[in-house]
Design an enzyme around this catalytic site. Structure first.
Site, mmCIF file in Angstrom:
data_model
loop_
_atom_site.group_PDB
_atom_site.id
_atom_site.type_symbol
_atom_site.label_atom_id
_atom_site.label_comp_id
_atom_site.label_asym_id
_atom_site.label_seq_id
_atom_site.Cartn_x
_atom_site.Cartn_y
_atom_site.Cartn_z
ATOM 1 N N LYS A 1 4.881 2.204 -7.852
ATOM 2 C CA LYS A 1 4.313 0.899 -8.197
ATOM 3 C C LYS A 1 4.319 -0.086 -7.034
ATOM 4 C CE LYS A 1 2.876 1.289 -11.407
ATOM 5 N NZ LYS A 1 1.679 2.156 -11.655
ATOM 6 N N HIS B 1 7.041 10.118 -3.057
ATOM 7 C CA HIS B 1 7.927 9.002 -3.407
ATOM 8 C C HIS B 1 9.343 9.275 -2.909
ATOM 9 C CE1 HIS B 1 5.014 6.849 -5.687
ATOM 10 N NE2 HIS B 1 5.014 7.617 -6.753
ATOM 11 N N ARG C 1 -3.534 -1.565 -13.653
ATOM 12 C CA ARG C 1 -3.259 -2.661 -14.581
ATOM 13 C C ARG C 1 -3.880 -3.949 -14.050
ATOM 14 N NH1 ARG C 1 0.495 -6.526 -15.986
ATOM 15 N NH2 ARG C 1 1.570 -6.313 -13.992
ATOM 16 N N SER D 1 5.597 -4.257 -12.647
ATOM 17 C CA SER D 1 4.588 -3.200 -12.729
ATOM 18 C C SER D 1 5.195 -1.901 -13.252
ATOM 19 C CB SER D 1 3.966 -2.968 -11.353
ATOM 20 O OG SER D 1 2.969 -1.970 -11.409
ATOM 21 N N TYR E 1 2.102 -4.560 1.259
ATOM 22 C CA TYR E 1 1.058 -4.670 0.227
ATOM 23 C C TYR E 1 0.408 -6.051 0.235
ATOM 24 C CZ TYR E 1 -1.009 -4.512 -4.504
ATOM 25 O OH TYR E 1 -1.871 -4.551 -5.589
ATOM 26 N N THR F 1 0.704 2.598 -4.216
ATOM 27 C CA THR F 1 0.468 4.012 -3.898
ATOM 28 C C THR F 1 -0.991 4.408 -4.076
ATOM 29 O OG1 THR F 1 2.705 4.467 -4.721
ATOM 30 C CG2 THR F 1 1.248 6.358 -4.362
ATOM 31 N N THR F 2 -1.561 4.077 -5.222
ATOM 32 C CA THR F 2 -2.941 4.478 -5.534
ATOM 33 C C THR F 2 -3.916 3.893 -4.525
ATOM 34 O OG1 THR F 2 -2.311 4.453 -7.878
ATOM 35 C CG2 THR F 2 -4.657 4.614 -7.370
ATOM 36 N N TRP F 3 -3.725 2.640 -4.197
ATOM 37 C CA TRP F 3 -4.601 1.960 -3.228
ATOM 38 C C TRP F 3 -4.481 2.600 -1.848
ATOM 39 C CZ3 TRP F 3 -3.870 -3.730 -1.247
ATOM 40 C CH2 TRP F 3 -5.057 -4.168 -0.655
ATOM 41 N N GLY G 1 -2.738 -5.221 -10.329
ATOM 42 C CA GLY G 1 -2.701 -5.119 -8.878
ATOM 43 C C GLY G 1 -2.651 -6.452 -8.166
#
Length: 351
Positions: free
Chosen positions: A99, A161, A317, A191, A249, A102-104, A319
């Site tokens: 959270k 991770h 969700r 998150s 981030y 990671t996805t980005w 971000g």
């Protein structure tokens, strides 16, 4: 120096085949059995999910199958990865605490490293994989690959991770590149709380924020303590800046153009002057925007109640930076800020 082009791989075909899924679960059971005795000796605590987490090499992990029959991020998965994974000097690893963006990060680096393959551009009419496929299907976790009979280790771009000090020895010794993304702990906690409520088997029994706050702030959380996770990679980036890139981030949100160019240069795929002049950087950032990724994954809901695979929508969700202020009390914010200030002292980490 340019690295070899990354090979696009999507494990979607694997997880949608009954025979492959059966083989995966068999291998999961074998690995869990393989490390059963070792795990039994570890310290344990009750976790957010009403089961136990086990302390291994200073961090907490779930044991065995902990949601929807998935053991992919369990302590056994970490042990198996440490024992079996072999990295190559040309590999690129994307590391993060859950959270933290990671996805980005997966989307950005995948788009950067495959942009010559998808020359049609990043418009809505293009055939770029990220327009229809989750970044998690484009960039596999090495922890999940441990349970596949045909892991995608040859692709050269993977994620993890795992804390820095627990990485497979070959990742550090091979001198491959590692990109780490960190995020404000207050936003990470909120998150993660939302995410855990989504993956709980009993959706009616949601986890109360106040009930897990003390666990998180004391370091007892999956792949926690959170601050120690960040510190390990931050120190590595200071010691080996040519091999470990430490991203923020919040800074990526604030100045995406410069941060993405820095990221591209680090992984060996720098943007040319022509690409910068023709808006290629901005196109790539737009392709990987939260809104675009969330929209692309609305129709890509791979998970179900009985599957070991989480629906892709679980990973999107809000971000937003600072959204935690809408959930945390003044006292909670003060506690997390004090811990963060003390833990990050002298490491030049700010939000």
């Amino acid at each position: 120096m340019m690295l070899s082009p990354v090979v696009f791989h999507s494990p979607v075909a694997i997880i949608t085949k009954d025979e492959e899924e059966k083989a995966r679960k068999i291998k999961m059971s074998e690995i869990i059995e393989r490390y059963k005795d070792k795990v039994s000796t570890l310290p344990k605590q009750e976790s957010w999910m009403n089961n136990h987490v086990y302390k291994y090499q200073g961090f907490w992990y779930h044991q065995g199958f902990w949601y929807h029959s998935n053991a992919s991020f369990s302590v056994e998965a970490i042990m198996a990865t440490q024992d079996d994974f072999k990295a190559k000097p040309t590999d690129v690893f994307l590391a993060s605490h859950p959270k933290s963006g990671t996805t980005w990060l997966k989307a950005l680096v995948f788009a950067i490293m495959t942009r010559t393959k998808f020359k049609s551009g990043f418009s809505s009419s293009s055939t770029h994989p990220l327009l229809t496929i989750s970044p998690h299907d484009c960039v596999p976790f090495i922890e999940t690959e441990s349970f596949l009979n045909n892991p995608a280790y040859a692709n050269g771009l993977m994620a993890t991770h795992i804390p820095y000090n627990s990485l497979p020895e070959s990742i550090v010794s091979s001198n491959c590149r590692i990109v780490y993304i960190c995020r404000n702990p207050k936003d990470v906690f909120v998150s993660y709380w939302h995410f855990m409520n989504k993956v709980r088997d009993n959706a009616s029994a949601s986890i109360k924020l106040k009930d897990v706050f003390e666990m998180f702030s004391s370091g007892i959380s999956p792949v926690g303590p959170f601050w120690d996770h960040v510190i390990g990679y931050r120190k590595a980036s200071l010691e080996r800046p040519d091999k470990v890139l430490f991203l923020n981030y919040e800074e990526l949100q604030k100045d995406a153009n410069n941060e993405v160019k820095k990221l591209a240069k680090f992984v060996g795929y720098p943007f040319t002057e022509e690409e910068e002049a023709t808006g290629r950087v901005e196109e790539l950032i737009n392709l990987c925007s939260f809104e675009k990724l969330k929209e692309a994954n609305k129709a890509n809901k791979d998970g179900d109640e009985t599957s070991n695979v989480l629906s892709n929508e679980f990973f999107f969700r809000k971000g937003k930076v600072g959204d935690s202020v809408n959930y945390l009390t003044t006292e909670m914010i003060q506690i997390l800020d004090e811990i963060t200030k003390e833990k990050y002292d002298g490491l030049d980490i700010s939000f």
